[in-house]
Design an enzyme around this catalytic site. Structure first.
Site, PDB file in Angstrom:
ATOM      1  N   ASN A  16       0.808  -1.234   0.000  1.00 17.22           N
ATOM      2  CA  ASN A  16       0.000   0.000   0.000  1.00 17.22           C
ATOM      3  C   ASN A  16       0.837   1.279   0.000  1.00 17.22           C
ATOM      4  OD1 ASN A  16      -1.951  -1.934   0.446  1.00 17.22           O
ATOM      5  ND2 ASN A  16      -2.941  -0.867   2.121  1.00 17.22           N
ATOM      6  N   TYR A  56      -3.555  -0.357   7.802  1.00 11.77           N
ATOM      7  CA  TYR A  56      -4.123   0.165   6.543  1.00 11.77           C
ATOM      8  C   TYR A  56      -4.239   1.688   6.646  1.00 11.77           C
ATOM      9  CZ  TYR A  56      -7.611   0.786   2.798  1.00 11.77           C
ATOM     10  OH  TYR A  56      -8.292   1.186   1.663  1.00 11.77           O
ATOM     11  N   LYS A 101      -2.392   4.639   4.329  1.00 11.63           N
ATOM     12  CA  LYS A 101      -3.144   5.626   3.538  1.00 11.63           C
ATOM     13  C   LYS A 101      -2.790   7.059   3.954  1.00 11.63           C
ATOM     14  CE  LYS A 101      -5.144   2.575   0.941  1.00 11.63           C
ATOM     15  NZ  LYS A 101      -4.759   2.447  -0.475  1.00 11.63           N
TER      16      LYS A 101
HETATM   17  N1  LIG Z   1     -13.160  -0.508  -1.802  1.00 13.71           N
HETATM   18  C1  LIG Z   1     -13.072   0.496  -0.945  1.00 13.71           C
HETATM   19  O1  LIG Z   1     -13.950   0.696  -0.082  1.00 13.71           O
HETATM   20  C2  LIG Z   1     -11.937   1.471  -1.041  1.00 13.71           C
HETATM   21  C3  LIG Z   1     -12.110   2.749  -0.476  1.00 13.71           C
HETATM   22  C4  LIG Z   1     -11.048   3.642  -0.539  1.00 13.71           C
HETATM   23  C5  LIG Z   1      -9.873   3.299  -1.137  1.00 13.71           C
HETATM   24  N2  LIG Z   1      -9.734   2.056  -1.667  1.00 13.71           N
HETATM   25  C6  LIG Z   1      -8.448   1.736  -2.275  1.00 13.71           C
HETATM   26  O2  LIG Z   1      -8.641   1.506  -3.647  1.00 13.71           O
HETATM   27  C7  LIG Z   1      -7.646   0.626  -4.130  1.00 13.71           C
HETATM   28  C8  LIG Z   1      -8.294  -0.504  -4.905  1.00 13.71           C
HETATM   29  O3  LIG Z   1      -9.139  -1.214  -4.014  1.00 13.71           O
HETATM   30  P1  LIG Z   1     -10.368  -2.101  -4.479  1.00 13.71           P
HETATM   31  O4  LIG Z   1     -11.479  -1.783  -3.551  1.00 13.71           O
HETATM   32  O5  LIG Z   1     -10.575  -2.003  -5.927  1.00 13.71           O
HETATM   33  O6  LIG Z   1      -9.806  -3.533  -4.068  1.00 13.71           O
HETATM   34  P2  LIG Z   1      -9.916  -4.951  -4.803  1.00 13.71           P
HETATM   35  O7  LIG Z   1      -9.467  -5.924  -3.775  1.00 13.71           O
HETATM   36  O8  LIG Z   1     -11.257  -5.102  -5.414  1.00 13.71           O
HETATM   37  O9  LIG Z   1      -8.854  -4.845  -5.981  1.00 13.71           O
HETATM   38  C9  LIG Z   1      -7.487  -4.708  -5.717  1.00 13.71           C
HETATM   39  C10 LIG Z   1      -6.684  -5.213  -6.906  1.00 13.71           C
HETATM   40  O10 LIG Z   1      -5.307  -5.070  -6.559  1.00 13.71           O
HETATM   41  C11 LIG Z   1      -4.624  -6.263  -6.907  1.00 13.71           C
HETATM   42  N3  LIG Z   1      -3.451  -6.443  -6.062  1.00 13.71           N
HETATM   43  C12 LIG Z   1      -3.403  -6.817  -4.757  1.00 13.71           C
HETATM   44  N4  LIG Z   1      -2.150  -6.920  -4.340  1.00 13.71           N
HETATM   45  C13 LIG Z   1      -1.356  -6.593  -5.389  1.00 13.71           C
HETATM   46  C14 LIG Z   1       0.041  -6.520  -5.582  1.00 13.71           C
HETATM   47  N5  LIG Z   1       0.892  -6.829  -4.605  1.00 13.71           N
HETATM   48  N6  LIG Z   1       0.505  -6.124  -6.782  1.00 13.71           N
HETATM   49  C15 LIG Z   1      -0.352  -5.843  -7.785  1.00 13.71           C
HETATM   50  N7  LIG Z   1      -1.676  -5.917  -7.674  1.00 13.71           N
HETATM   51  C16 LIG Z   1      -2.186  -6.284  -6.480  1.00 13.71           C
HETATM   52  C17 LIG Z   1      -5.656  -7.372  -6.704  1.00 13.71           C
HETATM   53  O11 LIG Z   1      -5.302  -8.556  -7.407  1.00 13.71           O
HETATM   54  C18 LIG Z   1      -6.912  -6.696  -7.222  1.00 13.71           C
HETATM   55  O12 LIG Z   1      -7.071  -6.892  -8.589  1.00 13.71           O
HETATM   56  C19 LIG Z   1      -6.854   0.173  -2.902  1.00 13.71           C
HETATM   57  O13 LIG Z   1      -5.674   0.922  -2.791  1.00 13.71           O
HETATM   58  C20 LIG Z   1      -7.794   0.493  -1.755  1.00 13.71           C
HETATM   59  O14 LIG Z   1      -7.100   0.697  -0.560  1.00 13.71           O
HETATM   60  C21 LIG Z   1     -10.736   1.138  -1.655  1.00 13.71           C
HETATM   61  C1  LIG Z   2     -12.734  -2.794   6.467  1.00 18.18           C
HETATM   62  C2  LIG Z   2     -13.323  -2.006   5.336  1.00 18.18           C
HETATM   63  C3  LIG Z   2     -12.244  -1.319   4.597  1.00 18.18           C
HETATM   64  C4  LIG Z   2     -12.583  -0.215   3.660  1.00 18.18           C
HETATM   65  C5  LIG Z   2     -11.394   0.657   3.483  1.00 18.18           C
HETATM   66  C6  LIG Z   2     -11.590   1.793   2.598  1.00 18.18           C
HETATM   67  O1  LIG Z   2     -10.403   2.439   2.278  1.00 18.18           O
HETATM   68  C7  LIG Z   2     -12.651   2.748   3.014  1.00 18.18           C
HETATM   69  C8  LIG Z   2     -12.648   3.566   4.063  1.00 18.18           C
HETATM   70  C9  LIG Z   2     -13.725   4.516   4.222  1.00 18.18           C
HETATM   71  C10 LIG Z   2     -14.008   5.264   5.273  1.00 18.18           C
HETATM   72  C11 LIG Z   2     -13.531   5.072   6.652  1.00 18.18           C
HETATM   73  C12 LIG Z   2     -12.303   5.714   7.045  1.00 18.18           C
HETATM   74  C13 LIG Z   2     -12.162   6.688   7.929  1.00 18.18           C
HETATM   75  C14 LIG Z   2     -13.245   7.540   8.390  1.00 18.18           C
HETATM   76  C15 LIG Z   2     -12.829   8.453   9.453  1.00 18.18           C
HETATM   77  C16 LIG Z   2     -12.869   9.776   9.381  1.00 18.18           C
HETATM   78  C17 LIG Z   2     -13.144  10.563   8.180  1.00 18.18           C
HETATM   79  C18 LIG Z   2     -13.863  11.855   8.536  1.00 18.18           C
HETATM   80  C19 LIG Z   2     -14.280  12.551   7.296  1.00 18.18           C
HETATM   81  C20 LIG Z   2     -15.445  13.468   7.494  1.00 18.18           C
HETATM   82  O2  LIG Z   2     -16.269  13.247   8.402  1.00 18.18           O
HETATM   83  O3  LIG Z   2     -15.557  14.423   6.721  1.00 18.18           O
END
Ligand SMILES: NC(=O)c1ccc[n+]([C@@H]2O[C@H](COP(=O)([O-])OP(=O)(O)OC[C@H]3O[C@@H](n4cnc5c(N)ncnc54)[C@H](O)[C@@H]3O)[C@@H](O)[C@H]2O)c1
Ligand SMILES: CCCCC[C@H](O)/C=C/C=C\C/C=C\C/C=C\CCCC(=O)O
Length: 267
Positions: free
Chosen positions: A108, A152, A156
């Protein structure tokens, strides 16, 4: 506004979820897209699907684990040989694994640093590059804490800090490269099921109800909505060091205070 016709983009973690959505919106807007992912089967299938939908040779899949320097560098060279240039780089690959926390940091945060530095070396004007834009995918958990996932969350916050510092370096040293971050709330992808998985959450499983209540406060976004945010950060030439927070009730560029707000204490 940056036009995407003829541009070449790289998206990591592109085989599913947000990465797939990001790759698709870039294709729809005229770019060629290199898909990078550790999941070879899903990546190759997506390459076929996209080339059928958007034209032969518009995409190519490269199997890459972003925690491997060598795999990343080799793939970047292959992308340059095939497409000739890279203009847009989206560091999207990410996982949640609080048990294997060093692996989570290596993917990450270190993976984002690896991708960014590779792209920057190629794009930087002082190296004879043509400039470009890098978008790093953080999370709302890069702006506020997600209690169930301290590692995590740390990665981030790291992505947000790295992006802002490098964007400032680019501005001061005139690299000609814009670097922005995305901070979406929960998005409907397989990743959000992690909160219910002991294998990924480990000692913090007891906080699952706390995450569930946060999910009620921030209802899930769809991949297509978040993909529009990526397009904004890529196309808007005025944005460098921007952090786009995205929630179901709206998106906005985060304002960071110039002075640190603080309550004085007696020492
Ligand atoms: N889904 C959410 O709620 C959310 C919210 C905010 C941010 N994100 C971020 O968005 C990004 C994508 O997440 P997503 O929800 O699409 O997840 P996902 O699990 O659906 O997809 C992630 C992809 O990354 C690939 N991957 C994992 N490890 C890897 C590695 N070492 N090298 C190359 N590829 C790899 C996986 O194979 C998969 O295709 C992440 O960085 C995640 O932290 C997700
Ligand atoms: C286990 C589920 C994992 C999902 C991870 C993904 O990145 C999503 C995260 C989304 C929101 C939660 C994170 C933090 C919230 C805390 C404070 C934010 C305040 C923002 C506001 O109130 O304006």
């Amino acid at each position: 506004m940056m036009a995407l016709q003829g541009k070449v983009a790289v998206v990591t973690g592109a085989a599913q979820g947000l990465g797939k959505g990001f790759a698709e919106i870039l294709l729809q807007n005229g770019a060629k897209v290199a898909l990078l992912d550790i999941n070879e089967k899903a990546g190759k299938e997506l390459e076929t699907q996209f080339n059928e939908a958007y034209g032969a040779d518009r995409t190519h899949f490269y199997p890459v684990d972003v925690s491997s320097d060598q795999q990343f560098k080799d793939a970047f060279q292959k992308i340059l040989s095939k497409f000739g240039q890279v203009d847009i780089f989206c560091n999207n690959a990410g996982i949640i694994n609080e048990k294997q926390w060093e692996k989570t940091v290596s993917i990450n945060l270190c993976g984002v640093v690896r991708g960014t530095y590779l792209a920057l070396e190629h794009m930087k004007k002082e190296n004879g590059g043509q400039g470009g834009v890098i978008v790093n995918v953080a999370s709302l958990a890069g702006l506020g804490p997600l209690a169930q996932t301290p590692i995590y969350t740390a990665t981030k916050f790291g992505v947000v800090g790295f992006t802002r510092a490098l964007a400032l370096a680019s501005e001061v040293a005139n690299y000609g490269v814009r670097i922005n971050a995305m901070c979406p709330a929960f998005v409907r992808t397989p990743l959000i099921d992690s909160f219910n998985s002991e294998e990924q959450i480990g000692q913090f499983m007891g906080l699952a109800d706390f995450t569930r209540s946060l999910m009620e406060k921030f209802p899930s976004l769809e991949v297509e909505e978040v993909s529009k945010g990526l397009l904004l950060l890529v196309k808007d030439d005025s944005l460098n060091g921007a952090c786009l927070a995205m929630m179901r009730d709206g998106a906005g560029l985060v304002s960071f205070p110039k002075e640190i707000p603080k309550t004085p204490v007696a020492l």
